[in-house]
Each structure stands twice: as structure tokens, then as C-alpha cells.
Motif scaffolding. Structure first.
Motif, PDB file in Angstrom:
ATOM      1  N   THR A 199       4.139   1.128   2.154  1.00 51.63           N
ATOM      2  CA  THR A 199       4.014   0.079   3.170  1.00 51.63           C
ATOM      3  C   THR A 199       3.923  -1.300   2.519  1.00 51.63           C
ATOM      4  O   THR A 199       3.127  -1.505   1.607  1.00 51.63           O
ATOM      5  CB  THR A 199       2.722   0.285   4.012  1.00 51.63           C
ATOM      6  N   PRO A 222       0.879 -10.072  15.782  1.00 48.50           N
ATOM      7  CA  PRO A 222       0.582  -8.780  16.400  1.00 48.50           C
ATOM      8  C   PRO A 222      -0.150  -7.849  15.447  1.00 48.50           C
ATOM      9  O   PRO A 222      -0.219  -8.095  14.244  1.00 48.50           O
ATOM     10  CB  PRO A 222       1.957  -8.234  16.773  1.00 48.50           C
ATOM     11  N   SER A 223      -0.661  -6.781  15.987  1.00 52.04           N
ATOM     12  CA  SER A 223      -1.354  -5.784  15.196  1.00 52.04           C
ATOM     13  C   SER A 223      -0.407  -5.247  14.110  1.00 52.04           C
ATOM     14  O   SER A 223       0.769  -5.007  14.383  1.00 52.04           O
ATOM     15  CB  SER A 223      -1.794  -4.670  16.145  1.00 52.04           C
ATOM     16  N   GLY A 224      -0.910  -5.135  12.899  1.00 53.18           N
ATOM     17  CA  GLY A 224      -0.091  -4.620  11.798  1.00 53.18           C
ATOM     18  C   GLY A 224       0.737  -5.692  11.096  1.00 53.18           C
ATOM     19  O   GLY A 224       1.505  -5.388  10.195  1.00 53.18           O
ATOM     20  N   SER A 225       0.555  -6.967  11.500  1.00 55.97           N
ATOM     21  CA  SER A 225       1.396  -8.023  10.919  1.00 55.97           C
ATOM     22  C   SER A 225       0.891  -8.502   9.557  1.00 55.97           C
ATOM     23  O   SER A 225       1.582  -9.246   8.867  1.00 55.97           O
ATOM     24  CB  SER A 225       1.499  -9.203  11.888  1.00 55.97           C
ATOM     25  N   GLY A 226      -0.322  -8.096   9.182  1.00 55.74           N
ATOM     26  CA  GLY A 226      -0.822  -8.442   7.849  1.00 55.74           C
ATOM     27  C   GLY A 226      -2.002  -9.404   7.818  1.00 55.74           C
ATOM     28  O   GLY A 226      -2.397  -9.884   6.757  1.00 55.74           O
ATOM     29  N   LYS A 227      -2.602  -9.672   8.976  1.00 55.53           N
ATOM     30  CA  LYS A 227      -3.703 -10.648   9.044  1.00 55.53           C
ATOM     31  C   LYS A 227      -4.902 -10.218   8.194  1.00 55.53           C
ATOM     32  O   LYS A 227      -5.433 -11.003   7.412  1.00 55.53           O
ATOM     33  CB  LYS A 227      -4.150 -10.846  10.512  1.00 55.53           C
ATOM     34  N   THR A 228      -5.321  -8.974   8.377  1.00 59.66           N
ATOM     35  CA  THR A 228      -6.488  -8.497   7.621  1.00 59.66           C
ATOM     36  C   THR A 228      -6.189  -8.488   6.121  1.00 59.66           C
ATOM     37  O   THR A 228      -7.028  -8.884   5.307  1.00 59.66           O
ATOM     38  CB  THR A 228      -6.890  -7.081   8.102  1.00 59.66           C
ATOM     39  N   THR A 229      -4.988  -8.079   5.777  1.00 63.19           N
ATOM     40  CA  THR A 229      -4.614  -8.048   4.357  1.00 63.19           C
ATOM     41  C   THR A 229      -4.673  -9.452   3.757  1.00 63.19           C
ATOM     42  O   THR A 229      -5.187  -9.643   2.649  1.00 63.19           O
ATOM     43  CB  THR A 229      -3.193  -7.452   4.195  1.00 63.19           C
ATOM     44  N   ARG A 267      -8.267 -10.392   3.228  1.00 62.35           N
ATOM     45  CA  ARG A 267      -8.858  -9.659   2.101  1.00 62.35           C
ATOM     46  C   ARG A 267      -8.390 -10.222   0.755  1.00 62.35           C
ATOM     47  O   ARG A 267      -9.129 -10.193  -0.228  1.00 62.35           O
ATOM     48  CB  ARG A 267      -8.563  -8.166   2.218  1.00 62.35           C
ATOM     49  N   ALA A 283       2.552  -4.658   3.260  1.00 60.38           N
ATOM     50  CA  ALA A 283       1.653  -5.302   4.224  1.00 60.38           C
ATOM     51  C   ALA A 283       1.921  -6.804   4.287  1.00 60.38           C
ATOM     52  O   ALA A 283       1.810  -7.422   5.348  1.00 60.38           O
ATOM     53  CB  ALA A 283       0.204  -5.033   3.847  1.00 60.38           C
ATOM     54  N   PHE A 333       0.894  -1.172   0.000  1.00 57.32           N
ATOM     55  CA  PHE A 333       0.000   0.000   0.000  1.00 57.32           C
ATOM     56  C   PHE A 333       0.924   1.211   0.000  1.00 57.32           C
ATOM     57  O   PHE A 333       1.487   1.545   1.039  1.00 57.32           O
ATOM     58  CB  PHE A 333      -0.883   0.017   1.251  1.00 57.32           C
TER      59      PHE A 333
HETATM   60  P1  ADP Z   1      -3.337  -6.719  10.974  1.00 60.79           P
HETATM   61  O1  ADP Z   1      -4.705  -7.084  10.511  1.00 60.79           O
HETATM   62  O2  ADP Z   1      -2.467  -7.879  11.324  1.00 60.79           O
HETATM   63  O3  ADP Z   1      -3.379  -5.709  12.096  1.00 60.79           O
HETATM   64  P2  ADP Z   1      -3.154  -5.331   8.425  1.00 60.79           P
HETATM   65  O4  ADP Z   1      -3.237  -6.343   7.361  1.00 60.79           O
HETATM   66  O5  ADP Z   1      -4.373  -4.527   8.717  1.00 60.79           O
HETATM   67  O6  ADP Z   1      -2.581  -5.992   9.765  1.00 60.79           O
HETATM   68  O7  ADP Z   1      -2.005  -4.289   8.073  1.00 60.79           O
HETATM   69  C1  ADP Z   1      -0.695  -4.667   7.681  1.00 60.79           C
HETATM   70  C2  ADP Z   1       0.079  -3.385   7.333  1.00 60.79           C
HETATM   71  O8  ADP Z   1      -0.447  -2.817   6.146  1.00 60.79           O
HETATM   72  C3  ADP Z   1      -0.010  -2.310   8.400  1.00 60.79           C
HETATM   73  O9  ADP Z   1       1.213  -1.633   8.433  1.00 60.79           O
HETATM   74  C4  ADP Z   1      -1.100  -1.411   7.889  1.00 60.79           C
HETATM   75  O10 ADP Z   1      -0.944  -0.106   8.361  1.00 60.79           O
HETATM   76  C5  ADP Z   1      -0.931  -1.503   6.382  1.00 60.79           C
HETATM   77  N1  ADP Z   1      -2.207  -1.349   5.656  1.00 60.79           N
HETATM   78  C6  ADP Z   1      -3.225  -2.217   5.656  1.00 60.79           C
HETATM   79  N2  ADP Z   1      -4.234  -1.808   4.865  1.00 60.79           N
HETATM   80  C7  ADP Z   1      -3.814  -0.621   4.329  1.00 60.79           C
HETATM   81  C8  ADP Z   1      -4.393   0.319   3.418  1.00 60.79           C
HETATM   82  N3  ADP Z   1      -5.597   0.118   2.875  1.00 60.79           N
HETATM   83  N4  ADP Z   1      -3.664   1.413   3.105  1.00 60.79           N
HETATM   84  C9  ADP Z   1      -2.432   1.605   3.626  1.00 60.79           C
HETATM   85  N5  ADP Z   1      -1.836   0.766   4.476  1.00 60.79           N
HETATM   86  C10 ADP Z   1      -2.504  -0.342   4.834  1.00 60.79           C
END
Ligand code: ADP
Ligand code: MG
Length: 266
Positions: A22, A43-50, A53, A24, A19
Motif C-alpha cells: 500500500t 476522504p477516508s484512506g487518503s493519507g491524513k493520519t499517515t 504521524r 499511503a 506499508f
Molecule cells: P486517512 O487518515 O486519510 O483515513 P491513512 O493515513 O490512515 O488515511 O491511510 C492511508 C492508506 O494507508 C490507507 O490505504 C490505509 O489502509 C493505509 N495504511 C495506513 N496505515 C497503515 C499501516 N500501519 N499498515 C498498513 N496500511 C496502512
């Protein structure tokens, strides 16, 4: 009934997601087999949500190959991707429910991806008796059948979570993805929701991939865990084979993070 799509799980091969500046996810290779139940920890920010998705086809990789049920995402048209996505139930962390409508309508929206626009509008404005019966049966499964005609925003956090689970099930999915479905509710409820999702996945042979920040729940309910840190897979193994040291290491703050914390550590 499950749609007659050929199922081949999910495969990510050398996948990187950026992104802007960044990164991810970095060079991630994982394979989720049909019917498998996998917990995603880190941990938070490790890429789980990404990662979730990507599996949901909501984003495409910057690099590498994403294969959803035998189809390479990068080769799919918007329409083909929509069809695949309609068979994947996604429970986002914020639930994404419409607050000021009845539970019935939120659950009905689970099938919009499989219906025409007109069909969806008709369901919304004038739900058929058959549809209400189907939704009631699903609400029964998740334990809130008496809430069918209640306004969604009048429900508790735990009940709203169940509405989101019901909406995903109404989709008749071949896979369920849940993003930290337990963060907004108390620990006892959290356990109930994880148990509910894992039971349903097991009984209906639905592939389940769930991100969790409660390690004890991840260990209790998932036979396999994928650990992410800084966008990379640090372990991917049978839960019983992962050592306490590996879990500690996963959540250990890096030197950079400690500095950002303002040197609070002693
Ligand atoms: P988690 O779910 O483990 O907390 P995320 O997948 O949300 O982690 O995020 C992984 C990294 O990618 C983080 O540094 C986050 O800030 C960044 N990130 C995630 N989605 C976006 C986005 N849409 N735009 C910019 N940065 C993103
Ligand atoms: Mg997240």
C-alpha cells in the motif's frame, strides 16, 4: 514556556510512505511554517493520519525528506527523535488515554517524554502539589477543571477529548497535531473542540495541523487547507481560494470505489 529549540516548522519533500504494497503517501511536498494553522482534508484512506504521524516523527518516510523543526528525521538517533517528539503535542484519533486512572494522571503523562523514567514514575505515584496546580490551570483552559481527580473513563466523550487536549498542552509543545479530533462527539461539541484548539494555537503561537472530515469546520477555522486524495496533495492553498468544485472533486468517489460499492449508484 516554550523550550529554546530553534523552530523551523515542518517540511516534507518528495515523501512517499509505503506499508507493504500500500502506498499511503505518494511524492508529497508540503511546508508548514511556525505558528501556522493548517487543516488537512480528504476522504477516508487518503493519507491524513499517515501525514500527521510523519510530522510527529512516529514513522519515517520510505522515500524523500522529512524535516521537523530544522532536523532531518532520517539523520536523527532514537534519542534525538525522542527529544523532538517531546515538543510536539499529538492528539490521536482514539485519544490514547488510560481509562482507569484520574484525569490528573493522564495529563501528567504529557511530560513523560521530557522526564527521566524515575521522574515519570514519581509524578505518577506521588504528584507534587506544583504539578497538580499546573494541571488544574490547564484543565481550566479547556473548561473541565472540576474533573481533576475524576476517573477518566467516567467522563463523556467530549470531556475525554479535552483531557487529551490538556495532556498535549501540558507538554508545552511548539506544535500541535490533531487527528480528526471531532469524530467521536456531537457536532456542537466538535465545533467547540476545534475552536478551542485553534484559539490556543493562535494565542500561544503554536503551529497547528489538524485533520478534519467536517469540511464546514475546516473552512471556518483554518486559513489554509491541504487536500489529500489517494495519498497525493490535490490542493494546498488559502481556504478562501479553494472552489466548491475542488472540494466536491476531493470527495468524489473514483470509478474503482463505485465498483467496490457494489454498483449502488444509479
Ligand atoms: P486517512 O487518515 O486519510 O483515513 P491513512 O493515513 O490512515 O488515511 O491511510 C492511508 C492508506 O494507508 C490507507 O490505504 C490505509 O489502509 C493505509 N495504511 C495506513 N496505515 C497503515 C499501516 N500501519 N499498515 C498498513 N496500511 C496502512
Ligand atoms: Mg485517519
Amino acid at each position: 514556556m516554550i523550550q529554546a529549540t530553534q523552530q523551523n516548522g515542518f517540511q516534507l519533500n518528495g515523501v512517499t510512505v509505503r506499508f507493504g504494497d500500500t502506498v499511503a503517501l505518494r511524492d508529497v511536498t508540503v511546508d508548514f511554517k511556525d505558528g501556522e494553522r493548517v487543516g488537512l482534508v480528504g476522504p477516508s484512506g487518503s493519507g491524513k493520519t499517515t501525514l500527521l504521524r510523519l510530522l510527529n516523527g512516529a514513522i519515517r518516510p520510505s522515500q524523500g525528506d522529512v524535516n521537523l523543526h530544522g532536523q532531518h528525521v532520517q539523520n536523527l538517533s532514537v534519542k534525538q527523535l525522542r527529544r523532538i517528539r517531546s515538543e510536539i503535542g499529538f492528539i490521536p484519533q482514539d485519544l490514547s488515554l488510560v481509562p482507569n486512572v484520574r484525569v490528573l494522571h493522564n495529563v501528567l503523562s504529557g511530560r513523560f517524554g521530557k522526564q527521566s523514567f524515575i521522574g515519570s514514575m514519581r509524578s505518577m505515584l506521588l504528584p507534587r502539589k506544583r504539578e497538580a496546580i499546573d494541571v488544574h490551570a490547564i484543565l481550566e483552559r479547556v473548561g473541565i477543571e472540576e474533573k481533576l481527580y475524576h476517573r477518566t473513563d467516567h467522563l463523556s466523550g467530549g470531556q475525554q477529548q479535552r483531557v487529551a487536549v490538556a495532556r498535549a498542552l501540558y507538554q508545552q509543545p511548539i506544535a500541535l497535531l490533531a487527528d480528526e479530533p471531532v469524530s467521536s462527539v456531537d457536532p456542537a461539541r466538535a465545533r467547540d473542540t476545534v475552536e478551542l484548539l485553534t484559539n490556543i494555537a493562535e494565542q500561544q503561537h503554536i503551529t497547528l495541523c489538524m485533520s478534519l472530515h467536517t469540511l464546514s469546520l475546516a473552512r471556518a477555522f483554518f486559513p489554509r487547507l491541504v487536500g489529500l486524495r489517494h495519498g497525493q496533495v490535490v490542493f494546498d492553498r488559502a481556504t478562501d481560494d479553494i472552489t466548491d468544485d475542488e472540494f466536491t472533486e476531493l470527495y468524489r468517489l473514483s470509478d474503482d470505489e463505485l465498483l467496490e460499492d457494489g454498483g449502488e449508484q444509479s
